[in-house]
Write a protein that holds these residues in place. Structure first.
Motif, PDB file in Angstrom:
ATOM      1  N   ALA A  17      77.521  29.031  18.495  1.00 22.33           N
ATOM      2  CA  ALA A  17      77.951  30.123  17.628  1.00 22.33           C
ATOM      3  C   ALA A  17      79.291  30.640  18.155  1.00 22.33           C
ATOM      4  CB  ALA A  17      76.915  31.235  17.617  1.00 22.33           C
ATOM      5  N   ARG A  18      80.148  31.117  17.247  1.00 21.85           N
ATOM      6  CA  ARG A  18      81.477  31.593  17.652  1.00 21.85           C
ATOM      7  C   ARG A  18      81.709  32.978  17.057  1.00 21.85           C
ATOM      8  NH1 ARG A  18      86.170  27.382  17.465  1.00 21.85           N
ATOM      9  NH2 ARG A  18      85.199  26.974  19.473  1.00 21.85           N
ATOM     10  N   VAL A  19      82.263  33.878  17.884  1.00 17.64           N
ATOM     11  CA  VAL A  19      82.615  35.215  17.426  1.00 17.64           C
ATOM     12  C   VAL A  19      84.123  35.384  17.589  1.00 17.64           C
ATOM     13  CG1 VAL A  19      82.304  37.694  17.793  1.00 17.64           C
ATOM     14  CG2 VAL A  19      80.349  36.151  18.070  1.00 17.64           C
ATOM     15  N   TYR A  20      84.804  35.612  16.448  1.00 17.85           N
ATOM     16  CA  TYR A  20      86.236  35.895  16.453  1.00 17.85           C
ATOM     17  C   TYR A  20      86.446  37.393  16.618  1.00 17.85           C
ATOM     18  CZ  TYR A  20      87.310  31.180  14.999  1.00 17.85           C
ATOM     19  OH  TYR A  20      87.451  29.818  14.977  1.00 17.85           O
ATOM     20  N   LEU A  21      87.493  37.761  17.338  1.00 17.72           N
ATOM     21  CA  LEU A  21      87.826  39.167  17.598  1.00 17.72           C
ATOM     22  C   LEU A  21      89.203  39.438  17.016  1.00 17.72           C
ATOM     23  CD1 LEU A  21      86.680  39.087  21.321  1.00 17.72           C
ATOM     24  CD2 LEU A  21      85.348  39.834  19.336  1.00 17.72           C
ATOM     25  N   GLN A  22      89.268  40.361  16.065  1.00 15.35           N
ATOM     26  CA  GLN A  22      90.541  40.703  15.436  1.00 15.35           C
ATOM     27  C   GLN A  22      90.821  42.183  15.611  1.00 15.35           C
ATOM     28  OE1 GLN A  22      90.550  39.359  11.373  1.00 15.35           O
ATOM     29  NE2 GLN A  22      90.936  37.254  11.978  1.00 15.35           N
ATOM     30  N   ASN A  23      92.104  42.508  15.662  1.00 10.00           N
ATOM     31  CA  ASN A  23      92.512  43.894  15.872  1.00 10.00           C
ATOM     32  C   ASN A  23      93.709  44.199  14.973  1.00 10.00           C
ATOM     33  OD1 ASN A  23      93.288  46.398  16.761  1.00 10.00           O
ATOM     34  ND2 ASN A  23      93.293  45.867  18.930  1.00 10.00           N
ATOM     35  N   GLU A  35      77.206  38.312  26.864  1.00 10.70           N
ATOM     36  CA  GLU A  35      76.860  36.956  27.278  1.00 10.70           C
ATOM     37  C   GLU A  35      77.325  36.649  28.698  1.00 10.70           C
ATOM     38  OE1 GLU A  35      79.999  37.617  26.786  1.00 10.70           O
ATOM     39  OE2 GLU A  35      80.826  35.621  26.727  1.00 10.70           O
ATOM     40  N   GLY A  36      77.661  37.683  29.453  1.00  5.77           N
ATOM     41  CA  GLY A  36      77.955  37.491  30.864  1.00  5.77           C
ATOM     42  C   GLY A  36      79.419  37.437  31.229  1.00  5.77           C
ATOM     43  N   SER A  37      80.335  37.456  30.250  1.00 10.22           N
ATOM     44  CA  SER A  37      81.755  37.364  30.598  1.00 10.22           C
ATOM     45  C   SER A  37      82.383  38.738  30.833  1.00 10.22           C
ATOM     46  CB  SER A  37      82.532  36.621  29.499  1.00 10.22           C
ATOM     47  OG  SER A  37      82.540  37.358  28.305  1.00 10.22           O
ATOM     48  N   GLY A  38      81.606  39.813  30.643  1.00 11.26           N
ATOM     49  CA  GLY A  38      82.130  41.153  30.850  1.00 11.26           C
ATOM     50  C   GLY A  38      82.978  41.594  29.679  1.00 11.26           C
ATOM     51  N   ARG A  57      70.530  37.013  18.220  1.00  9.79           N
ATOM     52  CA  ARG A  57      70.944  38.389  17.933  1.00  9.79           C
ATOM     53  C   ARG A  57      72.086  38.773  18.858  1.00  9.79           C
ATOM     54  NH1 ARG A  57      70.139  41.976  14.802  1.00  9.79           N
ATOM     55  NH2 ARG A  57      68.251  41.133  13.938  1.00  9.79           N
ATOM     56  N   GLN A  58      73.141  39.335  18.259  1.00 12.66           N
ATOM     57  CA  GLN A  58      74.299  39.820  19.005  1.00 12.66           C
ATOM     58  C   GLN A  58      74.393  41.337  18.818  1.00 12.66           C
ATOM     59  OE1 GLN A  58      76.255  37.675  20.876  1.00 12.66           O
ATOM     60  NE2 GLN A  58      74.781  36.129  20.260  1.00 12.66           N
ATOM     61  N   THR A  59      74.549  42.057  19.909  1.00 10.68           N
ATOM     62  CA  THR A  59      74.685  43.514  19.859  1.00 10.68           C
ATOM     63  C   THR A  59      75.855  43.942  20.742  1.00 10.68           C
ATOM     64  OG1 THR A  59      73.033  43.748  21.604  1.00 10.68           O
ATOM     65  CG2 THR A  59      72.242  43.949  19.333  1.00 10.68           C
ATOM     66  N   PRO A  60      77.065  43.506  20.404  1.00 13.30           N
ATOM     67  CA  PRO A  60      78.209  43.826  21.248  1.00 13.30           C
ATOM     68  C   PRO A  60      78.520  45.313  21.285  1.00 13.30           C
ATOM     69  CG  PRO A  60      78.925  42.761  19.229  1.00 13.30           C
ATOM     70  CD  PRO A  60      77.439  42.710  19.240  1.00 13.30           C
ATOM     71  N   SER A  61      79.024  45.740  22.429  1.00 12.09           N
ATOM     72  CA  SER A  61      79.466  47.114  22.642  1.00 12.09           C
ATOM     73  C   SER A  61      80.993  47.127  22.602  1.00 12.09           C
ATOM     74  CB  SER A  61      78.960  47.603  23.994  1.00 12.09           C
ATOM     75  OG  SER A  61      79.491  48.859  24.286  1.00 12.09           O
ATOM     76  N   ASP A  73      75.697  44.856  15.296  1.00 13.64           N
ATOM     77  CA  ASP A  73      74.372  44.265  15.416  1.00 13.64           C
ATOM     78  C   ASP A  73      74.215  43.226  14.315  1.00 13.64           C
ATOM     79  OD1 ASP A  73      71.729  43.649  15.870  1.00 13.64           O
ATOM     80  OD2 ASP A  73      70.958  45.640  15.397  1.00 13.64           O
ATOM     81  N   PHE A  74      74.096  41.955  14.698  1.00 11.88           N
ATOM     82  CA  PHE A  74      73.942  40.900  13.698  1.00 11.88           C
ATOM     83  C   PHE A  74      73.252  39.696  14.334  1.00 11.88           C
ATOM     84  CE2 PHE A  74      78.210  40.704  15.503  1.00 11.88           C
ATOM     85  CZ  PHE A  74      78.346  39.371  15.891  1.00 11.88           C
ATOM     86  N   GLU A  75      72.706  38.849  13.491  1.00 10.91           N
ATOM     87  CA  GLU A  75      72.059  37.609  13.897  1.00 10.91           C
ATOM     88  C   GLU A  75      73.000  36.471  13.557  1.00 10.91           C
ATOM     89  OE1 GLU A  75      68.710  35.536  15.479  1.00 10.91           O
ATOM     90  OE2 GLU A  75      68.789  37.688  15.126  1.00 10.91           O
ATOM     91  N   ILE A  76      73.323  35.630  14.545  1.00  9.64           N
ATOM     92  CA  ILE A  76      74.243  34.514  14.329  1.00  9.64           C
ATOM     93  C   ILE A  76      73.516  33.221  14.654  1.00  9.64           C
ATOM     94  CG2 ILE A  76      75.241  34.742  16.631  1.00  9.64           C
ATOM     95  CD1 ILE A  76      77.956  33.910  15.437  1.00  9.64           C
TER      96      ILE A  76
END
Length: 100
Positions: A17-23, A35-38, A57-61, A73-76
């Motif tokens: 699974a891949r999560v893109y980060l945009q700003n 996932e452990g990368s901080g 399930r992903q619950t990023p802060s 909060d989403f399921e990937i």
């Protein structure tokens, strides 16, 4: 002559699974995908930054400029890609599936 099949540029490697980060805002934000990368710094204007994560399930802060925090909060699933986007107002977080 036959051409090679087209590969979607958003597609993660098979089974991943891949999560893109945009700003789109003018200030950096930090996200911890859990996932452990901080914490990952996402600079203003970032578009092609991504992390491969285990399906599930992903619950990023998310830590925004000025000290505010938000959570997604989403399921990937495997072979899916999602995006987490900080809107131009610097406070609105949106997320959604972008592949397939």
């Amino acid at each position: 002559a036959t051409s090679a099949p087209t590969v979607n540029s958003l597609a993660p490697p098979p089974g991943v699974a891949r999560v893109y980060l945009q700003n789109l805002s003018g200030a950096e934000y930090y996200i911890d995908l859990g996932e452990g990368s901080g914490q990952i710094k996402v600079d203003p204007g970032a578009e092609n930054l991504y992390r491969d994560v285990p399906p599930g399930r992903q619950t990023p802060s998310i830590s925004l400029f000025g000290g505010a925090t938000a959570n997604a909060d989403f399921e990937i699933g495997p072979d899916q890609a999602w995006v987490i986007l900080l809107d131009s107002d610097g406070t609105t977080i949106r997320w959604g599936q972008v592949y397939p």
